[in-house]
Design a protein around this motif. Structure first.
Motif, PDB file in Angstrom:
ATOM      1  N   GLN A  40       0.962  -1.187   0.135  1.00  0.00           N
ATOM      2  CA  GLN A  40       0.021  -0.019   0.126  1.00  0.00           C
ATOM      3  C   GLN A  40       0.755   1.083   0.016  1.00  0.00           C
ATOM      4  O   GLN A  40       1.821   1.246   0.775  1.00  0.00           O
ATOM      5  CB  GLN A  40      -0.766   0.055   1.295  1.00  0.00           C
ATOM      6  CG  GLN A  40      -1.978  -0.978   1.170  1.00  0.00           C
ATOM      7  CD  GLN A  40      -2.635  -1.240   2.595  1.00  0.00           C
ATOM      8  OE1 GLN A  40      -2.035  -0.705   3.615  1.00  0.00           O
ATOM      9  NE2 GLN A  40      -3.607  -2.132   2.775  1.00  0.00           N
ATOM     10  N   GLN A  41       1.002   2.100  -0.970  1.00  0.00           N
ATOM     11  CA  GLN A  41       1.570   3.363  -1.336  1.00  0.00           C
ATOM     12  C   GLN A  41       3.000   3.047  -1.319  1.00  0.00           C
ATOM     13  O   GLN A  41       3.904   4.061  -1.185  1.00  0.00           O
ATOM     14  CB  GLN A  41       1.351   4.308   0.059  1.00  0.00           C
ATOM     15  CG  GLN A  41      -0.020   4.874   0.072  1.00  0.00           C
ATOM     16  CD  GLN A  41      -0.560   4.519   1.459  1.00  0.00           C
ATOM     17  OE1 GLN A  41      -0.437   3.726   2.194  1.00  0.00           O
ATOM     18  NE2 GLN A  41      -1.832   5.369   1.798  1.00  0.00           N
ATOM     19  N   THR A  42       3.544   1.859  -1.644  1.00  0.00           N
ATOM     20  CA  THR A  42       4.872   1.627  -1.903  1.00  0.00           C
ATOM     21  C   THR A  42       5.037   0.689  -2.939  1.00  0.00           C
ATOM     22  O   THR A  42       4.560  -0.338  -3.136  1.00  0.00           O
ATOM     23  CB  THR A  42       5.537   0.941  -0.336  1.00  0.00           C
ATOM     24  OG1 THR A  42       5.116   1.763   0.739  1.00  0.00           O
ATOM     25  CG2 THR A  42       7.029   0.867  -0.375  1.00  0.00           C
ATOM     26  N   ALA A  45       9.809  -2.943  -5.613  1.00  0.00           N
ATOM     27  CA  ALA A  45      11.344  -2.853  -5.551  1.00  0.00           C
ATOM     28  C   ALA A  45      11.690  -2.417  -4.110  1.00  0.00           C
ATOM     29  O   ALA A  45      12.641  -2.993  -3.611  1.00  0.00           O
ATOM     30  CB  ALA A  45      11.755  -1.817  -6.636  1.00  0.00           C
ATOM     31  N   THR A  46      10.886  -1.526  -3.596  1.00  0.00           N
ATOM     32  CA  THR A  46      11.334  -1.043  -2.217  1.00  0.00           C
ATOM     33  C   THR A  46      10.915  -2.022  -1.045  1.00  0.00           C
ATOM     34  O   THR A  46      11.465  -2.246  -0.059  1.00  0.00           O
ATOM     35  CB  THR A  46      10.701   0.157  -1.771  1.00  0.00           C
ATOM     36  OG1 THR A  46      10.902   1.020  -2.741  1.00  0.00           O
ATOM     37  CG2 THR A  46      10.962   0.831  -0.496  1.00  0.00           C
ATOM     38  N   VAL A  47       9.696  -2.745  -1.307  1.00  0.00           N
ATOM     39  CA  VAL A  47       9.079  -3.617  -0.422  1.00  0.00           C
ATOM     40  C   VAL A  47       9.778  -5.091  -0.149  1.00  0.00           C
ATOM     41  O   VAL A  47      10.069  -5.712   0.836  1.00  0.00           O
ATOM     42  CB  VAL A  47       7.664  -3.993  -0.906  1.00  0.00           C
ATOM     43  CG1 VAL A  47       7.137  -5.113  -0.208  1.00  0.00           C
ATOM     44  CG2 VAL A  47       6.673  -2.741  -0.543  1.00  0.00           C
ATOM     45  N   ARG A  48      10.401  -5.431  -1.438  1.00  0.00           N
ATOM     46  CA  ARG A  48      10.953  -6.870  -1.427  1.00  0.00           C
ATOM     47  C   ARG A  48      12.009  -6.925  -0.325  1.00  0.00           C
ATOM     48  O   ARG A  48      11.934  -7.747   0.144  1.00  0.00           O
ATOM     49  CB  ARG A  48      11.970  -6.946  -2.808  1.00  0.00           C
ATOM     50  CG  ARG A  48      12.067  -8.346  -3.434  1.00  0.00           C
ATOM     51  CD  ARG A  48      12.728  -8.105  -4.630  1.00  0.00           C
ATOM     52  NE  ARG A  48      12.297  -8.182  -5.656  1.00  0.00           N
ATOM     53  CZ  ARG A  48      11.697  -9.128  -6.576  1.00  0.00           C
ATOM     54  NH1 ARG A  48      12.104 -10.312  -6.306  1.00  0.00           N
ATOM     55  NH2 ARG A  48      10.775  -8.996  -7.517  1.00  0.00           N
ATOM     56  N   PRO A  49      13.017  -6.028   0.018  1.00  0.00           N
ATOM     57  CA  PRO A  49      13.932  -6.443   0.806  1.00  0.00           C
ATOM     58  C   PRO A  49      13.219  -6.596   2.443  1.00  0.00           C
ATOM     59  O   PRO A  49      13.783  -7.486   3.220  1.00  0.00           O
ATOM     60  CB  PRO A  49      14.896  -5.455   0.642  1.00  0.00           C
ATOM     61  CG  PRO A  49      14.627  -4.221   0.040  1.00  0.00           C
ATOM     62  CD  PRO A  49      13.527  -5.062  -0.971  1.00  0.00           C
ATOM     63  N   TYR A  50      12.461  -5.576   2.222  1.00  0.00           N
ATOM     64  CA  TYR A  50      11.873  -5.434   3.663  1.00  0.00           C
ATOM     65  C   TYR A  50      10.920  -6.772   4.007  1.00  0.00           C
ATOM     66  O   TYR A  50      11.120  -7.259   5.152  1.00  0.00           O
ATOM     67  CB  TYR A  50      10.749  -4.103   3.819  1.00  0.00           C
ATOM     68  CG  TYR A  50      11.420  -2.987   4.189  1.00  0.00           C
ATOM     69  CD1 TYR A  50      11.727  -2.392   5.474  1.00  0.00           C
ATOM     70  CD2 TYR A  50      12.110  -1.910   3.028  1.00  0.00           C
ATOM     71  CE1 TYR A  50      12.408  -1.247   5.663  1.00  0.00           C
ATOM     72  CE2 TYR A  50      12.687  -0.974   3.232  1.00  0.00           C
ATOM     73  CZ  TYR A  50      12.727  -0.378   4.544  1.00  0.00           C
ATOM     74  OH  TYR A  50      13.486   0.857   4.881  1.00  0.00           O
ATOM     75  N   ALA A  77      10.870   0.162   9.938  1.00  0.00           N
ATOM     76  CA  ALA A  77      11.900   1.468   9.987  1.00  0.00           C
ATOM     77  C   ALA A  77      12.176   1.738   8.364  1.00  0.00           C
ATOM     78  O   ALA A  77      12.972   0.967   7.941  1.00  0.00           O
ATOM     79  CB  ALA A  77      12.732   1.586  10.807  1.00  0.00           C
ATOM     80  N   GLY A  78      11.756   2.894   7.898  1.00  0.00           N
ATOM     81  CA  GLY A  78      12.265   3.095   6.363  1.00  0.00           C
ATOM     82  C   GLY A  78      11.020   2.809   5.523  1.00  0.00           C
ATOM     83  O   GLY A  78      11.114   3.498   4.329  1.00  0.00           O
ATOM     84  N   LEU A  79      10.042   2.164   5.680  1.00  0.00           N
ATOM     85  CA  LEU A  79       9.014   1.893   4.717  1.00  0.00           C
ATOM     86  C   LEU A  79       8.264   2.970   4.750  1.00  0.00           C
ATOM     87  O   LEU A  79       7.240   2.932   3.685  1.00  0.00           O
ATOM     88  CB  LEU A  79       8.267   0.490   5.074  1.00  0.00           C
ATOM     89  CG  LEU A  79       8.769  -0.611   4.449  1.00  0.00           C
ATOM     90  CD1 LEU A  79       7.768  -1.903   4.707  1.00  0.00           C
ATOM     91  CD2 LEU A  79       8.505  -0.446   2.837  1.00  0.00           C
ATOM     92  N   GLY A  80       8.062   3.821   5.786  1.00  0.00           N
ATOM     93  CA  GLY A  80       6.920   4.853   5.813  1.00  0.00           C
ATOM     94  C   GLY A  80       5.740   4.447   6.495  1.00  0.00           C
ATOM     95  O   GLY A  80       5.352   3.245   6.626  1.00  0.00           O
ATOM     96  N   ARG A  84       0.531   1.497   9.334  1.00  0.00           N
ATOM     97  CA  ARG A  84       0.318   0.344   8.542  1.00  0.00           C
ATOM     98  C   ARG A  84       0.968  -0.764   9.387  1.00  0.00           C
ATOM     99  O   ARG A  84       0.445  -1.619   9.566  1.00  0.00           O
ATOM    100  CB  ARG A  84       1.200   0.029   7.097  1.00  0.00           C
ATOM    101  CG  ARG A  84       0.479   1.111   6.038  1.00  0.00           C
ATOM    102  CD  ARG A  84       1.178   0.802   4.793  1.00  0.00           C
ATOM    103  NE  ARG A  84       2.639   1.236   4.802  1.00  0.00           N
ATOM    104  CZ  ARG A  84       3.362   0.949   3.660  1.00  0.00           C
ATOM    105  NH1 ARG A  84       2.992   0.514   2.685  1.00  0.00           N
ATOM    106  NH2 ARG A  84       4.349   1.697   3.885  1.00  0.00           N
ATOM    107  N   ALA A  85       2.097  -0.416   9.975  1.00  0.00           N
ATOM    108  CA  ALA A  85       2.884  -1.566  11.001  1.00  0.00           C
ATOM    109  C   ALA A  85       2.077  -1.696  12.386  1.00  0.00           C
ATOM    110  O   ALA A  85       1.911  -2.925  12.941  1.00  0.00           O
ATOM    111  CB  ALA A  85       4.167  -1.005  11.241  1.00  0.00           C
ATOM    112  N   ARG A  86       1.483  -0.671  12.750  1.00  0.00           N
ATOM    113  CA  ARG A  86       0.639  -0.759  14.069  1.00  0.00           C
ATOM    114  C   ARG A  86      -0.747  -1.435  13.744  1.00  0.00           C
ATOM    115  O   ARG A  86      -0.928  -2.430  14.313  1.00  0.00           O
ATOM    116  CB  ARG A  86       0.150   0.766  14.503  1.00  0.00           C
ATOM    117  CG  ARG A  86       1.478   1.586  15.027  1.00  0.00           C
ATOM    118  CD  ARG A  86       1.025   2.877  15.918  1.00  0.00           C
ATOM    119  NE  ARG A  86       0.233   3.686  14.889  1.00  0.00           N
ATOM    120  CZ  ARG A  86       1.184   4.605  14.590  1.00  0.00           C
ATOM    121  NH1 ARG A  86       2.448   4.725  14.457  1.00  0.00           N
ATOM    122  NH2 ARG A  86       0.757   5.547  13.380  1.00  0.00           N
TER     123      ARG A  86
END
Ligand code: SF4
Length: 381
Positions: A40-42, A45-50, A77-80, A84-86
């Motif tokens: 969601q909103q990412t 390519a950014t999500v893959r390593p996370y 941290a870093g995904l913004g 979403r994490a909460r």
């Protein structure tokens, strides 16, 4: 229609779709859910390593639900978009407490979990369980708005309703996991926002936007909120001498009404009496305010506040210097000087032609009255 649409899309997906995404192998409800929330909103390519770090530490709902919130946030941290994490944490705990550690298979129950909207719930159930659920993320909205020619901003309820209807009508009866992934992949890699490659698109033959040359305009942009127009305000000083004439000054070449003649204009923030003394060596006694005059320029609105009164010459004398003079209302009314339109209308109101012997006929010829309300904004010089 839906079968044909899905067949073409799935055939394209076989050859060009993304088959190596980490949440596809192995595909489980937990991994699909996690990826959908991260996406969601990412970008992928950014999500893959996370995603890979996250599932290595939290491989299932139980480990995630038990994790201290601080540790979870460190992995995020870093995904913004930290809400979403909460929500992820709260949803994992809800899956453990309400659903025995298994992601719910009923749409309404999935939708009730924190951080899961209609499209995310549909995507998880389609991807993880092969359910016949429609999805409508940003990429899919773009594809469908173009293919079906659905105008308007997808954030508007009526436009969103048409897109959902379209998404549901097009659903195939089989291969739902691949179909939903194919639709997302087409939007992400081919029917992109900036440079869609219509020549390679499996949907090109019956794409409305392509046929009608509307690809660039669909989907519609979010309407910009109307910005309030800037306002400016000024005093309009009608200083009258003992012969009943008014003082006018020629406006400087740069700025509004450059070269026209106008009673002194003084910024409303300023001390008008002081400015009149400084600029013209005059003072007004018993200044009377008149009704404000509104005037629209192309980029802002001007409001003039007339002040009228008998003028007294100070010891310094009138500073004319070729740019300020006394004019009789009759001369002004007769059109001897170029006046700004709102000032000319004001002069007409103050000194009607009928009151000025010998000028009425000239005035009627030179200054036909126009309805003020219809005046178009004046271009700013
Ligand atoms: S033809 Fe072009 S605009 Fe239409 S769906 Fe395909 S890529 Fe998008």
């Amino acid at each position: 229609m839906s079968g044909d649409f899905a067949d073409r899309l799935l055939a394209w997906f076989e050859r060009h779709g993304r088959h190596d995404l980490p949440w596809q192998q192995p595909r489980s409800a937990y991994r699909v859910w996690l990826s959908e929330v991260m996406l969601q909103q990412t970008q992928v390519a950014t999500v893959r390593p996370y995603f890979e770090r996250f599932v290595a530490r939290f491989p299932d709902f139980a480990s995630l639900a038990q994790a201290p919130a601080d540790e979870l946030m460190r992995y995020w941290a870093g995904l913004g978009y930290y809400a979403r994490a909460r929500n992820l944490h709260a949803a994992a705990q809800a899956v453990m407490s309400r659903h025995g550690g298994e992601f719910p298979t009923e749409f309404e129950a999935a939708l009730a979990l924190p951080g899961i909207g209609r499209s995310t719930a549909g995507a998880i159930l389609a991807q993880a369980h092969g359910q016949r659920q429609a999805i409508l993320d940003a990429n899919v909205k773009r594809v469908l708005a173009r293919w079906a020619g659905i105008a308007g901003w997808p954030g508007e309820a009526a436009v969103a309703a048409r897109l959902w209807h379209c998404a549901e009508q097009l659903l195939p009866t089989q291969r739902l996991a691949d179909y939903s992934q194919a639709l997302m992949d087409l939007g992400a890699t081919l029917c992109t926002a900036g440079q869609p490659r219509c020549g390679d698109c499996p949907l090109a033959d019956d794409c409305v936007a392509r046929r009608e040359g509307r690809v660039a305009e669909l989907p519609g942009a979010k309407p910009r909120p109307a910005r309030p127009r800037p306002q400016r305000e000024a005093w309009l000083i009608l200083a009258e001498d003992e012969q009943g004439r008014w003082l006018l000054e020629q406006r400087p070449g740069a700025g509004i009404w450059g070269g026209l003649w106008c009673p002194p204009l003084i910024d409303r923030e300023q001390d008008w009496a002081g400015a009149l003394r400084e600029r013209h060596g005059l003072q007004l006694s018993g200044a009377q305010p008149d009704a404000p005059i509104a005037h629209a320029f192309s980029h802002y609105d001007l409001r003039l506040y007339p002040l009228r009164g008998p003028a007294q010459l100070l010891a310094t004398g009138l500073r004319e210097a070729g740019t300020s003079r006394w004019y009789s209302p009759a001369a002004l009314r007769a059109g001897e000087l170029g006046l700004p339109a709102p000032v000319a209308r004001y002069v007409e109101r103050l000194a009607p032609a009928a009151d000025l012997p010998g000028t009425a006929a000239v005035a009627r010829v030179r200054r036909p009255r126009r309805p003020a309300a219809k005046a178009k904004p004046e271009s700013v010089p």
